[in-house]
Design an enzyme around this catalytic site. Structure first.
Site, PDB file in Angstrom:
ATOM      1  N   TRP A 198      79.129  69.034  46.068  1.00 26.01           N
ATOM      2  CA  TRP A 198      78.466  69.998  46.964  1.00 26.01           C
ATOM      3  C   TRP A 198      78.855  71.426  46.603  1.00 26.01           C
ATOM      4  O   TRP A 198      80.028  71.698  46.335  1.00 26.01           O
ATOM      5  CB  TRP A 198      78.903  69.719  48.408  1.00 26.01           C
ATOM      6  N   GLU A 234      78.685  86.310  58.468  1.00 23.23           N
ATOM      7  CA  GLU A 234      79.372  85.701  57.327  1.00 23.23           C
ATOM      8  C   GLU A 234      79.039  86.484  56.057  1.00 23.23           C
ATOM      9  O   GLU A 234      78.002  87.127  55.948  1.00 23.23           O
ATOM     10  CB  GLU A 234      78.914  84.245  57.156  1.00 23.23           C
ATOM     11  N   ASN A 280      78.307  75.677  48.037  1.00 20.25           N
ATOM     12  CA  ASN A 280      77.638  76.680  48.858  1.00 20.25           C
ATOM     13  C   ASN A 280      77.842  78.071  48.280  1.00 20.25           C
ATOM     14  O   ASN A 280      77.532  78.263  47.092  1.00 20.25           O
ATOM     15  CB  ASN A 280      77.905  76.528  50.360  1.00 20.25           C
ATOM     16  N   ASP A 281      78.329  79.029  49.009  1.00 19.74           N
ATOM     17  CA  ASP A 281      78.225  80.451  48.650  1.00 19.74           C
ATOM     18  C   ASP A 281      78.636  80.840  47.229  1.00 19.74           C
ATOM     19  O   ASP A 281      79.671  80.379  46.733  1.00 19.74           O
ATOM     20  CB  ASP A 281      79.146  81.279  49.555  1.00 19.74           C
ATOM     21  N   GLN A 296      81.646  78.135  46.218  1.00 18.04           N
ATOM     22  CA  GLN A 296      82.291  77.205  47.133  1.00 18.04           C
ATOM     23  C   GLN A 296      81.919  75.796  46.691  1.00 18.04           C
ATOM     24  O   GLN A 296      80.736  75.473  46.528  1.00 18.04           O
ATOM     25  CB  GLN A 296      81.798  77.457  48.564  1.00 18.04           C
ATOM     26  N   ASP A 298      85.701  86.034  54.525  1.00 12.54           N
ATOM     27  CA  ASP A 298      84.765  86.404  53.455  1.00 12.54           C
ATOM     28  C   ASP A 298      84.937  87.859  52.989  1.00 12.54           C
ATOM     29  O   ASP A 298      84.009  88.680  53.058  1.00 12.54           O
ATOM     30  CB  ASP A 298      83.301  86.150  53.869  1.00 12.54           C
TER      31      ASP A 298
END
Ligand code: FRU
Length: 507
Positions: free
Chosen positions: A46, A227, A48-49, A65, A173
């Site tokens: 997986w 975020e 993400n960002d 991520q 973040d």
């Protein structure tokens, strides 16, 4: 003396080896029906960002991520790819894994800067669950620092910005840049009153940080967290952007679970940001979130977004991977708006371009253009002034069972539409982008990958990025006109294939 939060919990190199093994295990079972050829993704697992985007010692680095042990979000690591030319990307080893107390439940998002003595310095969020297991009693999050000589190996320096108040549930973040002689950090905060704010800290030496104040407070009381904030100058303006949690949908806008956008204004060091435009979404699609920007070697402002799946179930979850970036985009000013065009380096990937010239379709007529496209870079101009069809556009990922994603101009809405209602796999629904019909024409650039479609409207004044998971068999592209009093007129149309971005496609 070392304080508790900087105490080692695990051995970093062991953790990294475990993460590599986790990714390899998932990779061994990876199915490629939707795995991207044109978009950054992990080999498996997986993501993400986008994190730590930077240009360092002759290469661009993009971290992300990563959950290396599954295809859903889980304990966060930093994955890594790099590129010399921003067109072809090389996979790099996992860069960071949780290894000390303050980050024991995850190394969360952050950014990279290059120090005056030429090292890559990463600021990121160390994450712990307050109750030790889940978010029920909130998060304990603090900004941490790590240093690297090569962008591959990182020496962790521990917490540099502790969370100042136990009642703060989100504090994360960090995005850092150098403003004059001062290192400047912004990050997202959910205040004890549950309001979304962006806080600023500064430092003379990269290690000791002082709170300056909130640089931006979201006006909507329902927005409780911003975020992945980012802040950068563009021409004479400053841009603040963030990924808002808690924004309500309004008409065509903000229809995703969380929504990322920007405001343009002015800013002087030590002062709050002065907002001068409305909030604009970065992207009107189903699957865009948590973008980060960085400066290219030649000064361009680049932006990479994450194509967040948002809704469950996620079809590629069964395929050993989940999540991809958008195509890297160049951010430029266009009045009170930002354009985000695919970077020019992306054009190098085009091959076998087919030029279809001008095409006219009668009422309800359609024409097959390509029999099977895994990838495509489509350029198309529609003559709005002389067309009378109600909808004109392309069915993409059209398979023999009738599944497809429709990208079209809709004359009732006077908007560009991406409609996934005819798909077996994945979330359906449609998204739209506005346009100025009075210009009499509409320019579209559409980038198709194995599992996604990105639509750039009128030189990227608007973009619609959505996953699109085709069914089995060849994936055709079909030009269609629907209803209306007369013809659909396409003034130009070309379709190229795309060479893959991966340096070693089989890995
Ligand atoms: C945004 C986000 C960040 C956080 C990271 C954790 O998608 O929630 O705020 O740092 O993902 O993976």
């Amino acid at each position: 003396m070392m304080n508790v939060e900087n105490m080692p919990t695990y051995d970093q190199s062991e953790q990294l080896a475990k993460a590599e093994a986790g990714v390899d295990q998932l990779f061994a079972q990876r199915k490629d029906r939707w795995y991207p050829l044109e978009h950054i993704a992990s080999k498996a697992g997986w993501i993400n960002d986008p994190n730590g985007l930077c240009y360092f010692k002759g290469r661009y680095h993009a971290y992300f991520q990563l959950h290396p042990f599954g295809t859903q979000w889980g304990p966060m690591h930093w994955g890594h790819v790099s590129s010399e030319d921003l067109a072809t990307w090389r996979r790099e080893p996992v860069a960071m894994a949780p290894s000390f107390e303050a980050e024991k439940d995850g190394v969360f998002s952050g950014s990279a800067v290059i120090s005056d003595d030429g090292k890559m310095v990463i600021y990121y969020t160390g994450h712990r669950w307050r109750n030790g297991v889940n978010e029920d009693e909130g998060n304990l999050q603090e900004q941490c620092m790590a240093v690297s000589e090569d962008g591959i190996h990182f020496e962790k320096k521990g917490v540099v910005v502790p969370c100042p108040d136990d009642r703060i549930p989100h504090f994360r973040d960090p995005k850092v840049w150098k403003q004059g002689d001062t290192w400047t950090m912004v990050f997202g905060v959910c205040t004890p009153e549950h309001r979304g704010e962006i806080w600023m800290y500064t430092s003379p030496d990269m290690v000791n940080w002082t709170f300056v104040g909130p640089v931006y407070k979201h006006p909507d009381p329902k927005v409780f967290m911003l975020e992945c904030p980012d802040m950068f100058p563009l021409g004479d303006e400053w841009v603040i952007c963030y990924s808002a949690m808690g924004l309500s949908p309004e008409g065509f806008e903000a229809r995703n679970h969380n929504n990322a956008g920007y405001v343009i204004g002015s800013w002087e060091p030590g002062q709050p940001f002065k907002q001068e435009t409305e909030f604009h979404l970065w992207d009107d699609g189903h699957n865009f979130y948590a973008p980060q920007t960085c400066e290219a070697a030649d000064g361009r402002r680049l932006m990479f977004g994450w194509m967040s799946p948002f809704t469950q179930p996620i079809p590629m979850d069964e395929d050993g991977w989940c999540g991809q970036f958008t195509v890297p985009r160049e951010v430029t000013l266009a009045g009170d708006h930002l354009r985000t065009l695919p970077i020019r380096e992306f054009d190098q990937l085009d091959e076998d371009k087919q030029d279809f010239g001008a095409i006219e379709l009668g009422v309800n007529e359609s024409r097959d253009l390509v029999a099977d496209a895994q990838t495509a870079d489509i350029e198309m101009e529609i003559d709005l002034a002389h067309s009378q069809a109600e909808r004109i556009g392309l069915e993409i990922h059209r398979t023999s069972n009738g599944d497809h994603t429709l990208v079209c101009y809709d004359d009732q809405l006077e908007r560009v539409v991406l409609d996934r209602h005819a798909n077996t796999y994945g979330d359906r629904g449609y998204r739209t982008a506005p346009l100025d019909k009075s210009e009499g024409k509409l320019k579209l650039r559409i980038i198709v990958d194995r599992g996604s479609v990105e639509v750039y409207v009128n030189d990227a004044l608007e973009v619609i990025s959505s996953y699109s998971f085709p069914a089995e068999g060849p994936r055709a592209i079909r030009l269609v006109a629907e209803s209306g009093e007369g013809k659909a007129i396409v003034s130009s149309l070309s379709i190229a294939k795309l060479r893959t971005i991966w340096e070693t496609p089989d890995r």
